[in-house]
Motif scaffolding. Structure first.
Motif, PDB file in Angstrom:
ATOM      1  N   ILE A  56      16.527  -5.931   5.107  1.00  0.00           N
ATOM      2  CA  ILE A  56      15.528  -6.830   5.714  1.00  0.00           C
ATOM      3  C   ILE A  56      14.536  -6.024   6.541  1.00  0.00           C
ATOM      4  CG2 ILE A  56      15.195  -8.709   7.358  1.00  0.00           C
ATOM      5  CD1 ILE A  56      17.964  -9.769   6.486  1.00  0.00           C
ATOM      6  N   GLY A  57      15.072  -5.102   7.343  1.00  0.00           N
ATOM      7  CA  GLY A  57      14.205  -4.289   8.189  1.00  0.00           C
ATOM      8  C   GLY A  57      13.267  -3.402   7.391  1.00  0.00           C
ATOM      9  N   LEU A  58      13.782  -2.818   6.305  1.00  0.00           N
ATOM     10  CA  LEU A  58      12.946  -1.934   5.486  1.00  0.00           C
ATOM     11  C   LEU A  58      11.832  -2.701   4.785  1.00  0.00           C
ATOM     12  CD1 LEU A  58      15.641   0.461   3.985  1.00  0.00           C
ATOM     13  CD2 LEU A  58      13.911   0.998   5.709  1.00  0.00           C
ATOM     14  N   PHE A  59      12.131  -3.934   4.374  1.00  0.00           N
ATOM     15  CA  PHE A  59      11.069  -4.753   3.779  1.00  0.00           C
ATOM     16  C   PHE A  59       9.985  -5.051   4.805  1.00  0.00           C
ATOM     17  CE2 PHE A  59      13.901  -5.962   0.161  1.00  0.00           C
ATOM     18  CZ  PHE A  59      12.981  -5.710  -0.859  1.00  0.00           C
ATOM     19  N   THR A  60      10.411  -5.236   6.067  1.00  0.00           N
ATOM     20  CA  THR A  60       9.432  -5.437   7.129  1.00  0.00           C
ATOM     21  C   THR A  60       8.590  -4.182   7.314  1.00  0.00           C
ATOM     22  OG1 THR A  60      11.071  -6.856   8.240  1.00  0.00           O
ATOM     23  CG2 THR A  60       9.157  -6.203   9.522  1.00  0.00           C
ATOM     24  N   LEU A  61       9.251  -3.011   7.212  1.00  0.00           N
ATOM     25  CA  LEU A  61       8.518  -1.755   7.318  1.00  0.00           C
ATOM     26  C   LEU A  61       7.504  -1.602   6.188  1.00  0.00           C
ATOM     27  CD1 LEU A  61      11.141   0.969   8.307  1.00  0.00           C
ATOM     28  CD2 LEU A  61       9.296   0.054   9.690  1.00  0.00           C
ATOM     29  N   VAL A  62       7.916  -2.015   5.003  1.00  0.00           N
ATOM     30  CA  VAL A  62       7.040  -1.882   3.831  1.00  0.00           C
ATOM     31  C   VAL A  62       5.725  -2.621   4.057  1.00  0.00           C
ATOM     32  CG1 VAL A  62       6.758  -2.566   1.411  1.00  0.00           C
ATOM     33  CG2 VAL A  62       8.856  -1.448   2.161  1.00  0.00           C
ATOM     34  N   SER A  63       5.812  -3.789   4.708  1.00  0.00           N
ATOM     35  CA  SER A  63       4.582  -4.554   4.966  1.00  0.00           C
ATOM     36  C   SER A  63       3.627  -3.757   5.831  1.00  0.00           C
ATOM     37  CB  SER A  63       4.927  -5.893   5.630  1.00  0.00           C
ATOM     38  OG  SER A  63       5.467  -5.681   6.929  1.00  0.00           O
ATOM     39  N   GLY A  64       4.180  -3.009   6.796  1.00  0.00           N
ATOM     40  CA  GLY A  64       3.336  -2.176   7.641  1.00  0.00           C
ATOM     41  C   GLY A  64       2.731  -1.019   6.860  1.00  0.00           C
ATOM     42  N   VAL A  65       3.533  -0.396   6.009  1.00  0.00           N
ATOM     43  CA  VAL A  65       3.043   0.727   5.200  1.00  0.00           C
ATOM     44  C   VAL A  65       1.961   0.272   4.244  1.00  0.00           C
ATOM     45  CG1 VAL A  65       3.703   2.412   3.446  1.00  0.00           C
ATOM     46  CG2 VAL A  65       5.220   1.988   5.396  1.00  0.00           C
ATOM     47  N   VAL A  66       2.143  -0.907   3.657  1.00  0.00           N
ATOM     48  CA  VAL A  66       1.111  -1.464   2.755  1.00  0.00           C
ATOM     49  C   VAL A  66      -0.183  -1.680   3.531  1.00  0.00           C
ATOM     50  CG1 VAL A  66       0.463  -3.489   1.401  1.00  0.00           C
ATOM     51  CG2 VAL A  66       2.742  -2.502   1.150  1.00  0.00           C
ATOM     52  N   GLY A  67      -0.034  -2.122   4.782  1.00  0.00           N
ATOM     53  CA  GLY A  67      -1.229  -2.302   5.610  1.00  0.00           C
ATOM     54  C   GLY A  67      -1.958  -0.994   5.833  1.00  0.00           C
ATOM     55  N   VAL A  68      -1.196   0.099   6.058  1.00  0.00           N
ATOM     56  CA  VAL A  68      -1.825   1.414   6.233  1.00  0.00           C
ATOM     57  C   VAL A  68      -2.562   1.816   4.967  1.00  0.00           C
ATOM     58  CG1 VAL A  68      -1.376   3.870   6.597  1.00  0.00           C
ATOM     59  CG2 VAL A  68      -0.138   2.170   7.940  1.00  0.00           C
ATOM     60  N   SER A  69      -1.928   1.611   3.821  1.00  0.00           N
ATOM     61  CA  SER A  69      -2.556   1.966   2.544  1.00  0.00           C
ATOM     62  C   SER A  69      -3.840   1.173   2.333  1.00  0.00           C
ATOM     63  CB  SER A  69      -1.575   1.702   1.397  1.00  0.00           C
ATOM     64  OG  SER A  69      -2.122   2.066   0.166  1.00  0.00           O
ATOM     65  N   ASN A  70      -3.798  -0.114   2.677  1.00  0.00           N
ATOM     66  CA  ASN A  70      -4.978  -0.967   2.492  1.00  0.00           C
ATOM     67  C   ASN A  70      -6.150  -0.504   3.354  1.00  0.00           C
ATOM     68  OD1 ASN A  70      -3.807  -2.607   0.575  1.00  0.00           O
ATOM     69  ND2 ASN A  70      -3.075  -4.114   2.058  1.00  0.00           N
ATOM     70  N   ILE A  71      -5.842  -0.179   4.617  1.00  0.00           N
ATOM     71  CA  ILE A  71      -6.944   0.230   5.502  1.00  0.00           C
ATOM     72  C   ILE A  71      -7.529   1.564   5.064  1.00  0.00           C
ATOM     73  CG2 ILE A  71      -5.558   1.455   7.248  1.00  0.00           C
ATOM     74  CD1 ILE A  71      -7.377   0.271   9.358  1.00  0.00           C
ATOM     75  N   MET A  72      -6.674   2.420   4.505  1.00  0.00           N
ATOM     76  CA  MET A  72      -7.182   3.698   4.001  1.00  0.00           C
ATOM     77  C   MET A  72      -8.077   3.481   2.776  1.00  0.00           C
ATOM     78  SD  MET A  72      -6.205   6.151   5.956  1.00  0.00           S
ATOM     79  CE  MET A  72      -6.538   4.993   7.280  1.00  0.00           C
ATOM     80  N   LEU A  73      -7.714   2.530   1.926  1.00  0.00           N
ATOM     81  CA  LEU A  73      -8.544   2.207   0.758  1.00  0.00           C
ATOM     82  C   LEU A  73      -9.910   1.686   1.190  1.00  0.00           C
ATOM     83  CD1 LEU A  73      -5.947   0.546  -1.659  1.00  0.00           C
ATOM     84  CD2 LEU A  73      -7.258   2.647  -2.092  1.00  0.00           C
ATOM     85  N   ILE A  74      -9.889   0.811   2.193  1.00  0.00           N
ATOM     86  CA  ILE A  74     -11.147   0.262   2.704  1.00  0.00           C
ATOM     87  C   ILE A  74     -11.988   1.371   3.330  1.00  0.00           C
ATOM     88  CG2 ILE A  74     -12.145  -1.308   4.397  1.00  0.00           C
ATOM     89  CD1 ILE A  74      -9.679  -3.107   3.975  1.00  0.00           C
ATOM     90  N   ALA A  91       1.057  -4.027  12.565  1.00  0.00           N
ATOM     91  CA  ALA A  91       1.977  -4.253  11.447  1.00  0.00           C
ATOM     92  C   ALA A  91       3.010  -3.135  11.363  1.00  0.00           C
ATOM     93  CB  ALA A  91       1.195  -4.356  10.141  1.00  0.00           C
ATOM     94  N   VAL A  92       2.569  -1.909  11.587  1.00  0.00           N
ATOM     95  CA  VAL A  92       3.495  -0.769  11.565  1.00  0.00           C
ATOM     96  C   VAL A  92       4.487  -0.863  12.720  1.00  0.00           C
ATOM     97  CG1 VAL A  92       3.661   1.740  11.816  1.00  0.00           C
ATOM     98  CG2 VAL A  92       1.861   0.749  10.394  1.00  0.00           C
ATOM     99  N   ALA A  93       3.976  -1.095  13.935  1.00  0.00           N
ATOM    100  CA  ALA A  93       4.841  -1.181  15.111  1.00  0.00           C
ATOM    101  C   ALA A  93       5.820  -2.351  14.988  1.00  0.00           C
ATOM    102  CB  ALA A  93       3.989  -1.340  16.369  1.00  0.00           C
ATOM    103  N   TRP A  94       5.325  -3.465  14.464  1.00  0.00           N
ATOM    104  CA  TRP A  94       6.193  -4.644  14.301  1.00  0.00           C
ATOM    105  C   TRP A  94       7.330  -4.358  13.316  1.00  0.00           C
ATOM    106  CZ3 TRP A  94       7.204  -8.910  16.802  1.00  0.00           C
ATOM    107  CH2 TRP A  94       7.905  -9.939  16.161  1.00  0.00           C
ATOM    108  N   GLY A  95       7.014  -3.611  12.266  1.00  0.00           N
ATOM    109  CA  GLY A  95       8.038  -3.286  11.277  1.00  0.00           C
ATOM    110  C   GLY A  95       9.180  -2.486  11.884  1.00  0.00           C
ATOM    111  N   ILE A  96       8.860  -1.405  12.590  1.00  0.00           N
ATOM    112  CA  ILE A  96       9.913  -0.570  13.185  1.00  0.00           C
ATOM    113  C   ILE A  96      10.594  -1.307  14.330  1.00  0.00           C
ATOM    114  CG2 ILE A  96       8.435   0.622  14.849  1.00  0.00           C
ATOM    115  CD1 ILE A  96      11.188   2.262  12.729  1.00  0.00           C
TER     116      ILE A  96
END
Length: 423
Positions: A290-308, A25-30
């Protein structure tokens, strides 16, 4: 630090699938951000590529037809520009902004021959030396028209490199043609220069001295087009004001209504350039959003995995704290893991994005489409600057750090007694 990295590696190794999906998700965003910016730049460059063929502070003027009755004359009357209009604009009656004013006349439909080689439907374009500056004529060999050519009405000609290359059977040694004779219709001209032409079949204009065309064809003082360069204008409002002064001045000279916009047509390249710059800025801003919103999805994924991760390791963190571990060490562990995941996969996404832009350039960038009879590239240099790519990656890493802070704070707040009870 070594122990910290080993702990992070063990955490990642135990959760390969989850870490890989988050990293994707992070790589796809950038990756998408860089590809979008590259494609946007390529599209804009393709449409703006012809802007270098003329100075942006210029204006082209031609005669039209009146759209309203005025001063006792009917509407629909044809307005023909003349040499007097050129002199009128030169005198500064429209202000101090004017630099150069040049008239031109054209005669088309001729065949140009050189030995056994020929071109059909070429146009003789009679012009002045100033046209080279205003239309940014690029000379590949020889020179442009000068004042002596104008004064002596010399039968000299400037051909395009497309013509020259054909005459030389594919060779680019254009100097060999200088001083040679070519025939345009039944007229003989001496080649004094080879200019760089547009890469399409419609660029068939042959430059000759203005006075020569007038003399050969016995033309009166009528002018087909007037090109004018100017300075000192800063924005569209000033450009519109100056354009209206030009129109009012010429309309008055031909007894047309001052506000009749059809009596003479004006192509204001300065205003067009401002509008293109504004459109470019809007498009790039939209692509960034548009690109930054795509990045945000990756960052949210990082936050989620850290919470888990924090939830799964609550028992472990409790034991650590019971043994004397400080909250700061736990905070450092979680944040560092977040940064490493974001940085590693962000770098991969940046690298793949730049490779994708190169592939776009080698494939779509070599394709052309026809617009108004001209062959235009679909994409021109669809790339993103290295500084922009690195900057976007750094922003992603910072965002990943911030995304890891909240889960880290949650972990640092875990009370040992509660953590030891957790399963």
């Amino acid at each position: 630090m070594r122990d910290l990295l080993l702990e992070i590696w063990e955490s990642v190794r135990r959760n390969k699938l989850r870490t890989s999906l988050t990293g994707f998700a992070v790589a796809w965003g950038i990756f998408m951000l860089i590809v979008l910016l590259g494609a946007g730049n390529g599209l804009l460059n393709a449409f703006l590529s012809d802007s270098d063929s003329f100075a942006s502070n210029t204006m082209m003027i031609g005669g039209g037809r009146t759209s309203k009755p005025y001063d006792g004359l009917k509407q629909g009357r044809r307005i023909a520009l003349t040499d007097s209009d050129v002199e009128l604009l030169k005198k500064g009656s429209i202000g101090e902004h004017v630099d150069l004013v040049s008239g031109s006349v054209s005669k088309g439909g001729y065949t140009m021959t050189y030995g056994r080689r020929y071109f059909t439907n070429v146009t003789l374009n009679g012009t002045y030396p100033g046209d080279a500056e205003m239309n940014r004529v690029k000379m590949d060999a020889g020179r442009f028209i000068n004042d002596k050519d104008i004064a002596e009405k010399r039968k000299v000609i400037i051909i395009t490199h497309l013509h020259a290359k054909n005459f030389l059977a594919g060779s680019t040694d254009y100097d060999k043609l200088l001083g040679q004779k070519v025939k345009v219709g039944n007229l003989s001209f001496t080649i004094i220069g080879v200019r760089h032409g547009f890469e399409n079949e419609n660029d068939r204009d042959l430059y000759v001295p203005y006075t020569t065309v007038k003399s050969i064809f016995g033309l009166n003082d009528e002018v087909d087009e007037i090109t004018m360069s100017f300075h000192g204008l800063k924005n569209e409002a000033e450009s519109d004001l100056f354009e209206n002064k030009v129109r009012t001045t010429l309309n008055a000279a031909h007894r047309a209504a001052p506000d009749d916009r059809r009596a003479v047509w004006i192509w204001n390249r300065f205003k067009q350039n401002l509008q293109m710059q504004k459109g470019r800025s809007i498009l790039l801003t939209a692509l960034w959003i548009i690109g930054l919103f795509t990045l945000v999805s990756g960052v949210v994924g990082v936050s989620n995995i850290m919470l888990i991760t924090v939830k799964e390791r609550t028992h472990e963190f409790g034991i650590r704290k019971a043994l004397g571990a400080r909250p700061g060490s736990i905070l450092k562990l979680i944040v560092t893991e977040s940064v490493i995941i974001t940085a590693f996969f962000g770098y991969i996404g940046m690298l793949l994005g730049m490779i994708a832009c190169e592939i776009l350039d080698m494939t779509v960038g070599q394709s052309k489409m026809e617009i108004f009879g001209q062959s235009v590239k679909m994409l021109e240099d669809p790339s993103v600057g290295l500084s922009t790519a690195i900057g976007a990656t750094v922003v992603l890493i910072v965002a990943g750090t911030i995304a890891g802070i909240f889960p880290a704070m949650q972990a640092a707040k875990v009370k040992p007694i509660e953590a030891l009870r957790a399963e």
